[in-house]
Scaffold this motif. Structure first.
Motif, PDB file in Angstrom:
ATOM      1  N   ALA A   1       0.794  -1.249   0.093  1.00 16.59           N
ATOM      2  CA  ALA A   1      -0.106   0.177   0.010  1.00 16.59           C
ATOM      3  C   ALA A   1       0.908   1.268   0.001  1.00 16.59           C
ATOM      4  O   ALA A   1       0.425   2.241  -0.631  1.00 16.59           O
ATOM      5  N   GLU A   2       1.847   1.446   0.478  1.00 14.44           N
ATOM      6  CA  GLU A   2       2.791   2.312   0.629  1.00 14.44           C
ATOM      7  C   GLU A   2       3.430   2.524  -0.551  1.00 14.44           C
ATOM      8  O   GLU A   2       3.660   3.751  -1.104  1.00 14.44           O
ATOM      9  N   GLY A   3       3.855   1.617  -1.317  1.00 12.58           N
ATOM     10  CA  GLY A   3       4.451   1.756  -2.690  1.00 12.58           C
ATOM     11  C   GLY A   3       3.314   2.455  -3.707  1.00 12.58           C
ATOM     12  O   GLY A   3       3.447   3.305  -4.388  1.00 12.58           O
ATOM     13  N   ALA A   4       2.119   2.241  -3.654  1.00 14.64           N
ATOM     14  CA  ALA A   4       1.009   2.834  -4.347  1.00 14.64           C
ATOM     15  C   ALA A   4       0.791   4.285  -4.089  1.00 14.64           C
ATOM     16  O   ALA A   4       0.732   5.060  -4.801  1.00 14.64           O
ATOM     17  N   ALA A   5       0.816   4.400  -2.450  1.00  2.51           N
ATOM     18  CA  ALA A   5       0.709   5.848  -2.103  1.00  2.51           C
ATOM     19  C   ALA A   5       1.863   6.699  -2.338  1.00  2.51           C
ATOM     20  O   ALA A   5       1.710   7.869  -2.703  1.00  2.51           O
ATOM     21  N   GLN A   6       2.958   6.265  -2.535  1.00  9.66           N
ATOM     22  CA  GLN A   6       4.331   6.884  -2.794  1.00  9.66           C
ATOM     23  C   GLN A   6       4.058   7.542  -4.400  1.00  9.66           C
ATOM     24  O   GLN A   6       4.137   8.501  -4.629  1.00  9.66           O
ATOM     25  N   ILE A   7       3.707   6.624  -5.169  1.00  6.99           N
ATOM     26  CA  ILE A   7       3.408   6.904  -6.702  1.00  6.99           C
ATOM     27  C   ILE A   7       2.161   8.017  -6.771  1.00  6.99           C
ATOM     28  O   ILE A   7       2.401   8.912  -7.442  1.00  6.99           O
ATOM     29  N   VAL A   8       1.075   7.780  -6.182  1.00  6.85           N
ATOM     30  CA  VAL A   8       0.205   8.776  -6.136  1.00  6.85           C
ATOM     31  C   VAL A   8       0.578  10.127  -5.506  1.00  6.85           C
ATOM     32  O   VAL A   8       0.264  11.272  -5.944  1.00  6.85           O
ATOM     33  N   ARG A   9       1.440  10.232  -4.644  1.00  2.93           N
ATOM     34  CA  ARG A   9       2.057  11.338  -4.044  1.00  2.93           C
ATOM     35  C   ARG A   9       2.854  11.973  -4.943  1.00  2.93           C
ATOM     36  O   ARG A   9       2.953  13.408  -5.105  1.00  2.93           O
ATOM     37  N   GLU A  10       3.827  11.174  -5.671  1.00  2.00           N
ATOM     38  CA  GLU A  10       4.696  11.824  -6.883  1.00  2.00           C
ATOM     39  C   GLU A  10       3.813  12.393  -8.234  1.00  2.00           C
ATOM     40  O   GLU A  10       4.307  13.154  -8.626  1.00  2.00           O
ATOM     41  N   GLU A  11       2.786  11.387  -8.374  1.00  4.44           N
ATOM     42  CA  GLU A  11       2.104  11.729  -9.822  1.00  4.44           C
ATOM     43  C   GLU A  11       0.496  11.851  -9.353  1.00  4.44           C
ATOM     44  O   GLU A  11      -0.242  10.881  -9.547  1.00  4.44           O
ATOM     45  N   PRO A  12       0.246  12.859  -8.815  1.00  3.80           N
ATOM     46  CA  PRO A  12      -1.416  12.900  -8.123  1.00  3.80           C
ATOM     47  C   PRO A  12      -2.351  12.964  -9.414  1.00  3.80           C
ATOM     48  O   PRO A  12      -3.492  12.707  -9.017  1.00  3.80           O
ATOM     49  N   GLU A  13      -1.895  13.314 -10.578  1.00  2.34           N
ATOM     50  CA  GLU A  13      -2.977  13.098 -11.548  1.00  2.34           C
ATOM     51  C   GLU A  13      -2.479  12.709 -12.865  1.00  2.34           C
ATOM     52  O   GLU A  13      -1.418  12.666 -13.291  1.00  2.34           O
ATOM     53  N   ILE A  14      -3.320  11.394 -12.971  1.00  2.00           N
ATOM     54  CA  ILE A  14      -2.890  10.751 -14.278  1.00  2.00           C
ATOM     55  C   ILE A  14      -4.236  10.335 -15.011  1.00  2.00           C
ATOM     56  O   ILE A  14      -5.309  10.038 -14.766  1.00  2.00           O
ATOM     57  N   ASP A  15      -4.165  10.553 -16.409  1.00  2.00           N
ATOM     58  CA  ASP A  15      -5.232  10.206 -17.479  1.00  2.00           C
ATOM     59  C   ASP A  15      -5.270   8.698 -17.907  1.00  2.00           C
ATOM     60  O   ASP A  15      -6.354   8.493 -18.153  1.00  2.00           O
ATOM     61  N   VAL A  16      -4.095   8.270 -17.937  1.00  2.00           N
ATOM     62  CA  VAL A  16      -3.969   6.980 -18.587  1.00  2.00           C
ATOM     63  C   VAL A  16      -3.190   5.938 -17.467  1.00  2.00           C
ATOM     64  O   VAL A  16      -2.037   6.295 -17.231  1.00  2.00           O
ATOM     65  N   LEU A  17      -4.141   5.078 -16.924  1.00  2.00           N
ATOM     66  CA  LEU A  17      -3.268   3.988 -15.984  1.00  2.00           C
ATOM     67  C   LEU A  17      -3.396   2.580 -16.551  1.00  2.00           C
ATOM     68  O   LEU A  17      -4.232   2.154 -16.972  1.00  2.00           O
ATOM     69  N   VAL A  18      -2.141   2.089 -16.666  1.00  2.00           N
ATOM     70  CA  VAL A  18      -2.187   0.953 -17.151  1.00  2.00           C
ATOM     71  C   VAL A  18      -1.387  -0.142 -16.091  1.00  2.00           C
ATOM     72  O   VAL A  18      -0.280   0.042 -15.581  1.00  2.00           O
ATOM     73  N   ASN A  19      -2.372  -0.882 -15.440  1.00  2.00           N
ATOM     74  CA  ASN A  19      -2.282  -1.935 -14.154  1.00  2.00           C
ATOM     75  C   ASN A  19      -1.196  -2.909 -14.830  1.00  2.00           C
ATOM     76  O   ASN A  19      -2.113  -3.975 -15.156  1.00  2.00           O
ATOM     77  N   ASN A  20      -0.027  -3.001 -15.135  1.00  2.00           N
ATOM     78  CA  ASN A  20       0.784  -3.981 -15.813  1.00  2.00           C
ATOM     79  C   ASN A  20       1.509  -4.688 -14.815  1.00  2.00           C
ATOM     80  O   ASN A  20       1.696  -6.154 -15.169  1.00  2.00           O
ATOM     81  N   VAL A  21       1.803  -4.449 -13.740  1.00  2.00           N
ATOM     82  CA  VAL A  21       2.759  -5.104 -12.643  1.00  2.00           C
ATOM     83  C   VAL A  21       2.227  -6.477 -12.466  1.00  2.00           C
ATOM     84  O   VAL A  21       0.906  -6.575 -11.905  1.00  2.00           O
ATOM     85  N   GLY A  22       3.227  -7.407 -12.177  1.00  2.00           N
ATOM     86  CA  GLY A  22       2.720  -8.760 -11.982  1.00  2.00           C
ATOM     87  C   GLY A  22       3.677  -9.847 -11.479  1.00  2.00           C
ATOM     88  O   GLY A  22       4.902  -9.544 -12.035  1.00  2.00           O
ATOM     89  N   ILE A  23       3.534 -10.653 -10.920  1.00  2.00           N
ATOM     90  CA  ILE A  23       4.465 -11.804 -10.552  1.00  2.00           C
ATOM     91  C   ILE A  23       3.784 -13.070 -10.858  1.00  2.00           C
ATOM     92  O   ILE A  23       2.409 -13.273 -10.812  1.00  2.00           O
TER      93      ILE A  23
END
Length: 264
Positions: A70-92
């Protein structure tokens, strides 16, 4: 064809290699401002440099963050608060017998493959609503439809992604926002390529021989009869992110090489 992405802000998670990197590069080539994501600064810097070199004038930057938290996601949102195109690609992924998969692995796969996209979609959707435009794409897999017996925990997360994407789409009715999932088939990404190469080495055969054996035994229904390239999958992803894909919403789009035996 101009895909109408110039100036759009795009985030591709897990984009330091494979399908994610290919999608990020293609989005940059369409004029989008692209944010690369990976777990380490070294890999993020390398991916940014790669795209900058291949796409003249690319607007690309990177964020090192662990999307399995959750912290990793929160970090991204803090650094990039506005996104138009979100590609949820990460996976294992990792092959394992069902009886040998502990609770911790089930939870880890769900956190990385599903919750990373849930958290970011939840954070960015309000801004998309305010602008009445946005694209959310979950990179699922043909394993969402044909659960692999050797990776049941992985298949479960891929099915969940399709459900989440469709659910989000149901909330965007009548808006300029779409939410879709893309289902690649076997693809020569970094992880799969390494896995197959290791198997080939163990067997004392070439990669090409191992590839032929894989499709003959594990994926005989494939019409492609080879691994797709990351670029072949990324082309579908980038189109789905485009202005022209405005009538495609709530869809599960297959780029599976015909592995799934279905006409719909």
């Amino acid at each position: 064809m101009d895909l109408g992405l110039r100036g759009k802000r795009a985030l591709v998670t897990g984009s330091t290699a494979g399908i994610g990197l290919a999608a990020a590069r293609m989005l940059a080539a369409e004029g989008a401002e692209v944010v690369i994501n990976g777990r380490t600064e070294e890999r993020v810097r390398a991916a940014v440099a790669s795209i900058t070199e291949q796409v003249p004038g690319a607007q690309v930057r990177g964020i090192a963050a662990d999307m399995g938290t959750a912290e990793g996601a929160a970090q991204i949102v803090r650094e990039e608060p506005e996104i138009d195109v979100l590609v949820n690609n990460v996976g294992i992924f990792a092959p394992a017998a069902f009886e040998a998969i502990p609770d911790a692995d089930w939870m880890r796969f769900f956190e990385v493959n599903v919750m990373s996209g849930v958290r970011l979609s939840r954070a960015y959707l309000p801004g998309m609503r305010a602008r009445d435009w946005g694209r959310i794409v979950f990179i699922s897999s043909e394993s969402a439809v044909q659960i692999p017996s050797e990776m049941i925990h992985y298949g479960m997360t891929k099915t969940a992604q399709v459900a989440v994407a469709r659910g989000i789409a149901e909330t965007t009715s009548g808006t300029g926002i779409t939410a879709n999932s893309v289902l690649p088939g076997p693809t020569d990404s970094e992880g799969v390529g390494t896995f197959v190469a290791d198997l080939a080495k163990e067997r004392g055969i070439s990669f090409e021989e191992m590839e032929r054996e894989f499709f003959a035994s594990a994926r005989p229904s494939s019409l492609l009869q080879r691994f797709a390239t990351p670029d072949e999958v990324a082309a579908m992803i980038v189109y789905t992110c485009s202005q022209q894909a405005s009538a495609t919403n709530g869809a599960a789009l297959r780029v599976d090489g015909g592995v799934i035996r279905a006409i719909l």
